[in-house]
Design an enzyme around this catalytic site. Structure first.
Site, PDB file in Angstrom:
ATOM      1  N   ASN A   1      13.368 -39.298  22.676  1.00 59.16           N
ATOM      2  CA  ASN A   1      12.355 -38.637  21.857  1.00 59.16           C
ATOM      3  C   ASN A   1      11.796 -37.374  22.506  1.00 59.16           C
ATOM      4  O   ASN A   1      11.811 -36.299  21.913  1.00 59.16           O
ATOM      5  CB  ASN A   1      11.223 -39.634  21.587  1.00 59.16           C
ATOM      6  CG  ASN A   1      10.090 -38.995  20.824  1.00 59.16           C
ATOM      7  OD1 ASN A   1      10.343 -38.214  19.920  1.00 59.16           O
ATOM      8  ND2 ASN A   1       8.875 -39.292  21.206  1.00 59.16           N
TER       9      ASN A   1
ATOM     10  N   ASP B   1       0.847  -1.182   0.000  1.00 57.82           N
ATOM     11  CA  ASP B   1       0.000   0.000   0.000  1.00 57.82           C
ATOM     12  C   ASP B   1       0.888   1.239   0.000  1.00 57.82           C
ATOM     13  O   ASP B   1       1.975   1.226   0.588  1.00 57.82           O
ATOM     14  CB  ASP B   1      -0.890  -0.022   1.243  1.00 57.82           C
ATOM     15  CG  ASP B   1      -1.904   1.111   1.237  1.00 57.82           C
ATOM     16  OD1 ASP B   1      -2.219   1.599   0.146  1.00 57.82           O
ATOM     17  OD2 ASP B   1      -2.350   1.493   2.327  1.00 57.82           O
TER      18      ASP B   1
END
Length: 816
Positions: free
Chosen positions: A640, A300
């Site tokens: 993990n 813009d």
């Protein structure tokens, strides 16, 4: 009572209303029951406990829960407790992140709580805008937001800024006269209606509410925005494909492992638990985030490339009379450093203040006034002293009332040559992108003295030129979007190094024609088709916007950027990113950050995949060769959730390389798993597997606490050095600095301390089946596992040498 039109689902019907006394409370309650509240989302918030429970719907979490239940049934309570604690940690972290995001959006919606003045039962009340119903009488004054769609029945010099709805910066004059029905939905043609969300710039008015909530013009755009499906970013598409591929491959391999283990006579429950945690190890859903491969920025003009502050830039006059005229012939005021009125008139008041003439606005008493209209394009006032007219307006209109001109205080006849001079100056100012006003004064309207010209402009923001230049040099095209004239667009574009084209010509093209011409056009009106045409060409489009009319385009763009200061709530809701300071330089910083995020995602993927493949390969080889499993289920779970969590997440906050903004955008056709990255992943995984199997073989392949402890600790230390080498794909460890990412340092330190507790703390020894190691064992493991980092650093040196031989990287934008 008076019958007024009310909008219901875009159709007009008649509704009784009392103009001056307003509605009764009973009638308000009755109409609210039918029309609802004047808002867009009245759904009640879901309770926190339901939001928390919903986190358990993830299939992987359900599988882990099933594993915990099976562990309880098999009287393996230690495994059940460990799995449950891990699930709670994962679910709680996800819930907190989601809750914080929702709260941020709620606070954003509370930045501007809308209120209004409404007449009910003959009394003027100050209400929340959500309380309005069709038929309410609303009073509007300067500086207020219109709370709903209002049909005006009284208006005094009312001027409304509809830029939030239409994108046009010029305020619209409003009247009470009936208008023909707008068959094409043209908002500008309905001058007797003030629309929800627009701003009263000057004047005052009364009106009847004819549209609330989703039945307003604002609501129509809101529903369009909801119907528009936000496209996935190229990175999200790549991550989706990568996740599906890895899930498919991992399911297949893990299924083979379980089958072979079962045929070899191993316990099916143990195989299931190990397989499940291996799949968790390979899950990549958490990798999905937004990286930046933006190739086109549709920016813009007003407020982004420019300051959104109308300022007098040029004068063409022989004395200061123009400032006097601009101050007196003016309906706007500056109060408490805030402008109440038209932006152009505010610039004239600011000029008068700089010249010490602001007091003139209060000294003159108006005896007669000719207000400005869009048809006549001029304004004039007659004051008590010195009894003359003051006029300002468009040059073509003002010059018609003049018979002389001012030359250093002397009035001379207005000749043809002088008119030509003014016309040349007018063209010069217009080509410079200025909005030009002419000034005149005199005792008679048809016999005025021309005083001069003033050029007003919204000046470019400081630093924008440099930012645009940097982006263009890195292969990002910058397109300026504005509703202003071609001359203004060209001027601002030249100042900021962007190009311009005729918006009128662009509007006449269909989508196919637009796709052919749009690479050459830099000055267009903002709508969804412009973004789609660029996307059809393969570009990744970032689009800025602030108005309601921009919401659909922002949602359709690859990256929607809303203005934080001037943007509407609907615009912010539709966007992917909110620009807090409305500054174009911040967009460049966001692109820089996006490129850094993408690099960090690649680092994260490399680390996760290399360690995941290593763990999978380690268990696969042991199973296929009928060896005892080097890692038990609890050790895999620890690696993990506990061990990989902090180091892996810290890779996502690695500081951005200062030179990343100068690198070309990523080609959207490129996969995250490039050939180079796959080679690095496989090589790191190979080193980890070989090193861990070497330690396992060195311990005679016997399942004793020492064997599992050495193998387990070896794999964890490999993880830490692998994370260190994964911090960057190009920079060496010593170039980044060990402490440049403190989060990484803390994460690795915490992981190592946790591993030492697993080795030396008796309660954890029982759970993980470990025993204490000597200092020599630890030194041996550190020396062995550091090899994965050394090999990675050597690869970086080779790639740097080969990159220097090949020359600069390809500009992917021009390929697109």
């Amino acid at each position: 009572e008076t019958m007024v039109p009310v909008l219901t689902s875009r159709k007009a019907s008649e509704l009784p209303a009392e103009l001056q006394l307003g509605l009764t409370q009973d009638e308000v309650v009755r109409r609210r029951a039918y029309h609802g509240w004047n808002e867009f989302d009245i759904s009640e918030d879901e309770p926190l406990w339901k939001k928390y429970i919903s986190q358990f719907k993830d299939p992987l979490i359900l599988l882990l829960l099933a594993s915990a239940v099976i562990s309880v049934l098999m009287h393996q309570f230690d495994d059940a407790i460990s799995i449950t604690v891990a699930i709670i940690i994962v679910v709680t972290v996800a819930f907190v992140q989601e809750y914080r995001s929702e709260k941020s959006l709620e606070e954003l919606g509370k930045l501007v709580p809308p209120t209004c003045h409404c007449i009910r039962e003959g009394n003027l009340e100050h209400l929340l805008a959500r309380d309005l119903v069709p038929g309410d009488t609303v009073c509007l004054s300067v500086g207020e937001r219109v709370p709903a769609d209002v049909r005006l029945f009284e208006a005094t010099d009312l001027c409304v800024d509809e830029s939030s709805l239409t994108g046009e910066t010029t305020p619209c004059s409003k009247s009470t006269s009936p208008q023909p029905a707008a068959t094409n939905g043209d908002i500008a043609s309905r001058s007797n209606i003030a629309f929800m969300g627009t701003l009263v710039r000057c004047g005052k008015a009364k009106g009847i509410v004819i549209g609330t909530g989703e039945n307003s013009e604002f609501g129509e755009v809101f529903k369009m925005m909801q119907a528009e499906e936000a496209p996935k970013t190229p990175l999200q598409k790549s991550m989706d494909l990568l996740g599906k591929q890895l899930s498919l491959y991992s399911f297949g391999i893990i299924g083979v492992i379980m089958l072979v283990g079962w045929l070899q006579g191993k316990r099916i429950l143990d195989m299931f638990t190990i397989a499940l945690r291996l799949y968790k190890r390979l899950d990549v859903k958490s990798m999905k985030t937004c990286g930046c491969c933006c190739t086109v920025i549709c920016s813009d003009k007003t407020g982004t490339l420019t300051k959104n502050e109308m300022t007098v830039a040029q004068l063409f006059t022989s004395d200061g009379l123009h400032a006097e005229v601009g101050c007196v012939c003016n309906d706007s005021v500056i109060r408490n450093h805030a402008l109440l009125g038209r932006p152009t008139e505010g610039a004239l008041i600011a000029l008068a203040m700089k010249m010490g003439l602001e007091s003139l606005q209060h000294e003159y008493v108006r005896l007669e006034e000719h207000p400005f209209t869009s048809e006549q394009k001029w304004m004039a006032v007659r004051c008590d002293k010195p009894g003359v007219y003051f006029m300002k307006g468009a040059y073509e209109q003002v010059i018609r009332f003049c018979s002389s001109y001012n030359s250093r205080g002397t009035e001379l006849p207005l000749t043809h040559q002088q008119r030509e001079l003014y016309q040349q100056q007018l063209s010069y100012m217009g080509s410079a992108g200025l909005r030009v006003l002419a000034f005149a004064s005199g005792a008679e309207m048809g016999n005025l003295t021309f005083l001069g010209l003033v050029g007003i402009i919204d000046p470019p923001r400081s630093g924008v030129k440099e930012a645009v230049g940097t982006l263009i040099s890195s292969g990002v095209a910058v397109k300026m979007i504005t509703g202003d004239s071609q001359e203004t667009a060209v001027s601002i574009g030249q100042i900021n190094k962007t190009e311009s084209g005729s918006s009128e010509e662009v509007d006449q093209l269909d989508l196919q024609q637009l796709s052919q011409i749009v690479p050459r056009v830099r000055h267009t009106h903002k709508n969804t088709h412009r973004g789609h045409s660029l996307q059809n060409l393969g570009a990744v489009v970032a689009m800025t916007g602030d108005g309601v009319n921009d919401a659909v385009a922002l949602k359709a763009a690859d990256i929607g950027v809303a203005m934080g200061q001037t943007g509407t709530d609907v615009c912010k809701e539709a966007a992917d990113m909110i620009l807090v300071d409305d500054d174009f330089q911040t967009i460049m910083s966001a692109i820089e950050e996006g490129k850094g995020i993408y690099n960090n995602i690649k680092n994260f993927v490399r680390f996760q995949l290399s360690t995941s493949i290593a763990a999978l390969a380690l268990i696969s080889l042991a199973t296929l060769m009928n060896f005892p499993n080097p890692l038990n289920a609890m050790q895999i779970l620890w690696i993990n959730i506990i061990m990989d969590g902090p180091p892996a997440q810290s890779l996502g906050v690695e500081p951005v390389d200062q030179d990343v903004i100068r690198k070309p955008p990523r080609n959207v056709r490129d996969s995250i798993l490039t050939r180079s990255l796959i080679v690095k992943v496989l090589l790191s995984a190979l080193i980890i597997v070989c090193g861990t199997l070497f330690v396992f073989w060195r311990e005679d392949n016997m399942i004793t606490p020492r064997d599992t402890t050495m193998t387990f600790t070896c794999f964890v230390f490999f993880d830490m050095f692998n994370a260190l080498s994964s911090r960057s794909q190009t920079r060496m460890v010593h170039e980044m600095g060990l402490c440049s990412n403190r989060t990484f340092c803390y994460a690795v330190l915490a992981s190592i301390m946790g591993q030492l507790l697993v080795i030396y703390f008796p309660p954890l020894q029982n759970i993980f089946q470990t025993e204490s190691l000597s200092i020599f064992d630890l030194l041996f493991l550190v020396g062995l596992t550091s090899s994965v980092c050394m090999v990675s650093e050597a690869i970086k040196l080779v790639e740097r040498w080969r990159g220097g031989q090949k020359g600069p990287p390809t500009d992917y934008f021009h390929e697109v």
